[in-house]
Design an enzyme around this catalytic site. Structure first.
Site, PDB file in Angstrom:
ATOM      1  N   SER A 162       0.844  -1.201   0.000  1.00 44.29           N
ATOM      2  CA  SER A 162       0.000   0.000   0.000  1.00 44.29           C
ATOM      3  C   SER A 162       0.876   1.247   0.000  1.00 44.29           C
ATOM      4  CB  SER A 162      -0.888   0.018   1.243  1.00 44.29           C
ATOM      5  OG  SER A 162      -1.582   1.246   1.342  1.00 44.29           O
TER       6      SER A 162
ATOM      7  N   TYR B 255      -1.098  -0.298  10.399  1.00 46.45           N
ATOM      8  CA  TYR B 255      -1.276  -0.667   8.982  1.00 46.45           C
ATOM      9  C   TYR B 255      -0.089  -0.184   8.143  1.00 46.45           C
ATOM     10  CZ  TYR B 255      -3.552  -1.285   4.447  1.00 46.45           C
ATOM     11  OH  TYR B 255      -3.850  -1.676   3.160  1.00 46.45           O
TER      12      TYR B 255
HETATM   13  N1  NAP Z   1      -8.960  -0.775  -0.575  1.00 49.08           N
HETATM   14  C1  NAP Z   1      -7.930   0.022  -0.417  1.00 49.08           C
HETATM   15  O1  NAP Z   1      -8.065   1.257  -0.342  1.00 49.08           O
HETATM   16  C2  NAP Z   1      -6.531  -0.570  -0.345  1.00 49.08           C
HETATM   17  C3  NAP Z   1      -5.445   0.298  -0.527  1.00 49.08           C
HETATM   18  C4  NAP Z   1      -4.152  -0.199  -0.484  1.00 49.08           C
HETATM   19  C5  NAP Z   1      -3.949  -1.555  -0.249  1.00 49.08           C
HETATM   20  N2  NAP Z   1      -5.017  -2.385  -0.050  1.00 49.08           N
HETATM   21  C6  NAP Z   1      -4.726  -3.810   0.193  1.00 49.08           C
HETATM   22  O2  NAP Z   1      -5.369  -4.579  -0.798  1.00 49.08           O
HETATM   23  C7  NAP Z   1      -5.588  -5.896  -0.327  1.00 49.08           C
HETATM   24  C8  NAP Z   1      -7.003  -6.331  -0.660  1.00 49.08           C
HETATM   25  O3  NAP Z   1      -7.915  -5.462   0.011  1.00 49.08           O
HETATM   26  P1  NAP Z   1      -9.315  -5.018  -0.606  1.00 49.08           P
HETATM   27  O4  NAP Z   1      -9.357  -3.551  -0.537  1.00 49.08           O
HETATM   28  O5  NAP Z   1      -9.555  -5.693  -1.905  1.00 49.08           O
HETATM   29  O6  NAP Z   1     -10.292  -5.577   0.547  1.00 49.08           O
HETATM   30  P2  NAP Z   1     -11.640  -6.437   0.516  1.00 49.08           P
HETATM   31  O7  NAP Z   1     -12.542  -6.006  -0.590  1.00 49.08           O
HETATM   32  O8  NAP Z   1     -12.162  -6.381   1.927  1.00 49.08           O
HETATM   33  O9  NAP Z   1     -11.139  -7.943   0.205  1.00 49.08           O
HETATM   34  C9  NAP Z   1     -10.378  -8.663   1.137  1.00 49.08           C
HETATM   35  C10 NAP Z   1     -10.214 -10.105   0.650  1.00 49.08           C
HETATM   36  O10 NAP Z   1      -9.312 -10.773   1.546  1.00 49.08           O
HETATM   37  C11 NAP Z   1      -9.922 -11.956   2.064  1.00 49.08           C
HETATM   38  N3  NAP Z   1      -9.438 -12.166   3.430  1.00 49.08           N
HETATM   39  C12 NAP Z   1      -9.506 -11.289   4.472  1.00 49.08           C
HETATM   40  N4  NAP Z   1      -9.003 -11.862   5.590  1.00 49.08           N
HETATM   41  C13 NAP Z   1      -8.594 -13.110   5.243  1.00 49.08           C
HETATM   42  C14 NAP Z   1      -8.003 -14.189   5.961  1.00 49.08           C
HETATM   43  N5  NAP Z   1      -7.765 -14.126   7.296  1.00 49.08           N
HETATM   44  N6  NAP Z   1      -7.724 -15.344   5.303  1.00 49.08           N
HETATM   45  C15 NAP Z   1      -7.988 -15.446   3.980  1.00 49.08           C
HETATM   46  N7  NAP Z   1      -8.546 -14.459   3.242  1.00 49.08           N
HETATM   47  C16 NAP Z   1      -8.856 -13.312   3.878  1.00 49.08           C
HETATM   48  C17 NAP Z   1     -11.431 -11.676   1.991  1.00 49.08           C
HETATM   49  O11 NAP Z   1     -12.219 -12.854   1.893  1.00 49.08           O
HETATM   50  P3  NAP Z   1     -12.888 -13.578   3.217  1.00 49.08           P
HETATM   51  O12 NAP Z   1     -13.483 -12.482   4.053  1.00 49.08           O
HETATM   52  O13 NAP Z   1     -13.880 -14.550   2.652  1.00 49.08           O
HETATM   53  O14 NAP Z   1     -11.754 -14.276   3.892  1.00 49.08           O
HETATM   54  C18 NAP Z   1     -11.504 -10.904   0.665  1.00 49.08           C
HETATM   55  O15 NAP Z   1     -11.515 -11.808  -0.430  1.00 49.08           O
HETATM   56  C19 NAP Z   1      -5.256  -5.869   1.166  1.00 49.08           C
HETATM   57  O16 NAP Z   1      -3.971  -6.427   1.375  1.00 49.08           O
HETATM   58  C20 NAP Z   1      -5.246  -4.390   1.498  1.00 49.08           C
HETATM   59  O17 NAP Z   1      -4.409  -4.100   2.592  1.00 49.08           O
HETATM   60  C21 NAP Z   1      -6.297  -1.926  -0.093  1.00 49.08           C
END
Ligand code: NAP
Length: 255
Positions: A138, A148
């Site tokens: 990130s 984070y």
């Molecule tokens: N959205 C943003 O603004 C942003 C910005 C920078 C970086 N990121 C990074 O991008 C990545 C994806 O985030 P996102 O924004 O796409 O979030 P999201 O829409 O909430 O998706 C999270 C995914 O991770 C899975 N997950 C969560 N905890 C887990 C666990 N303990 N074991 C296995 N799977 C797990 C969830 O499925 P289940 O709940 O079914 O397990 C879901 O498929 C993360 O690493 C986040 O830090 C996000």
């Protein structure tokens, strides 16, 4: 055709990776906790792209379940050519909270699992002389937004170190550093987003498209969009005191 394993491939950025890689003809292995949602996602992708999709329900915070994913990456019979370490979540907890459960879960899922799975994939890919490892970090890792940021700084630095260890092997390693992206991330962590200006939001599909171009070009750090590239150049050159002050301001609008 190459097979890609994506953690958190059912939602947000992970689901965008699943669509993008499926559209390139890659077969997929999807990992997440919610088995029903995994099955729904797999059916949609198989129907739309005509690829094979395997589902591997696992909580990456559970050591035995994480090991099952590492074992899948080690398989010589069904090789995985692309690993996307994407699963993760926002952390609303404060660093001084007496209950450190959420912080420890975050370390397990976003640090320990990334380290274990990247190493398992690297060991399997290196003798084959080909492979791609993508770790979703990130832009928060360049600033100081609580635990984070510390975790994502680890992911970026770990990725750079691993890229060094695998240099010349045919296996590339890339840290994707997105800014704010419309996904379920903020809602799941009850993080307020009202103060974030709309031009700062990225779309998951566009972000992943740019990231995959960077991966194909062998880049170690991928920061999609000109606005975030410019911001991160600024952040890297600004005095750390300024970064900490801006981070405190940003944090106060999020809780
Ligand atoms: N959205 C943003 O603004 C942003 C910005 C920078 C970086 N990121 C990074 O991008 C990545 C994806 O985030 P996102 O924004 O796409 O979030 P999201 O829409 O909430 O998706 C999270 C995914 O991770 C899975 N997950 C969560 N905890 C887990 C666990 N303990 N074991 C296995 N799977 C797990 C969830 O499925 P289940 O709940 O079914 O397990 C879901 O498929 C993360 O690493 C986040 O830090 C996000």
């Amino acid at each position: 055709m190459a097979t890609a394993l994506i953690t958190g491939g059912t939602s947000g950025i992970g689901a965008a990776f699943a669509r993008a890689l499926a559209s390139r003809g890659n077969d997929l292995v999807l990992v997440a906790r919610d088995a029903d949602r995994l099955d729904e996602t797999a059916t949609e992708l198989k129907d739309r792209y005509g690829i094979a999709v395997e589902t591997l329900p696992a909580d990456l915070g559970d050591r035995a379940e994480l090991q099952r994913v590492a074992d899948r990456l080690a398989s010589a019979e069904q090789p995985v050519d692309i690993l996307v370490n994407n699963a993760g979540f926002g952390i609303r907890a404060k660093l001084l909270d007496a209950d450190t459960t959420r912080h420890e879960q975050a370390l397990d899922v976003m640090v320990r699992a990334v380290m274990i799975l990247s190493a398992a994939a690297g060991r399997a890919m290196r003798p084959r002389g080909v492979g791609k490892i993508i770790n979703v970090s990130s832009t928060a890792g360049f600033v100081t937004l609580g635990h984070y940021s510390a975790i994502k700084a680890y992911v970026t630095t770990y990725t750079e170190a691993l890229a060094g260890e695998l240099a010349g092997s045919g296996v590339t390693v890339t840290a994707l550093c997105p800014g704010w992206v419309h996904t379920e991330f903020h809602q799941r962590a009850s993080i307020r987003t009202g103060s974030i200006p709309s031009p700062m939001w990225l779309d998951a599909d566009g972000l992943v498209k740019e990231c995959l171009q960077d991966v194909d070009a062998g880049k170690v750090i991928s920061i999609p969009s000109m606005r975030y590239k410019a911001l991160i150049i600024g952040a890297r050159h600004a005095p750390r005191g300024v970064i900490r002050a801006v981070s405190r301001l940003l944090s106060s609008g999020r809780h």
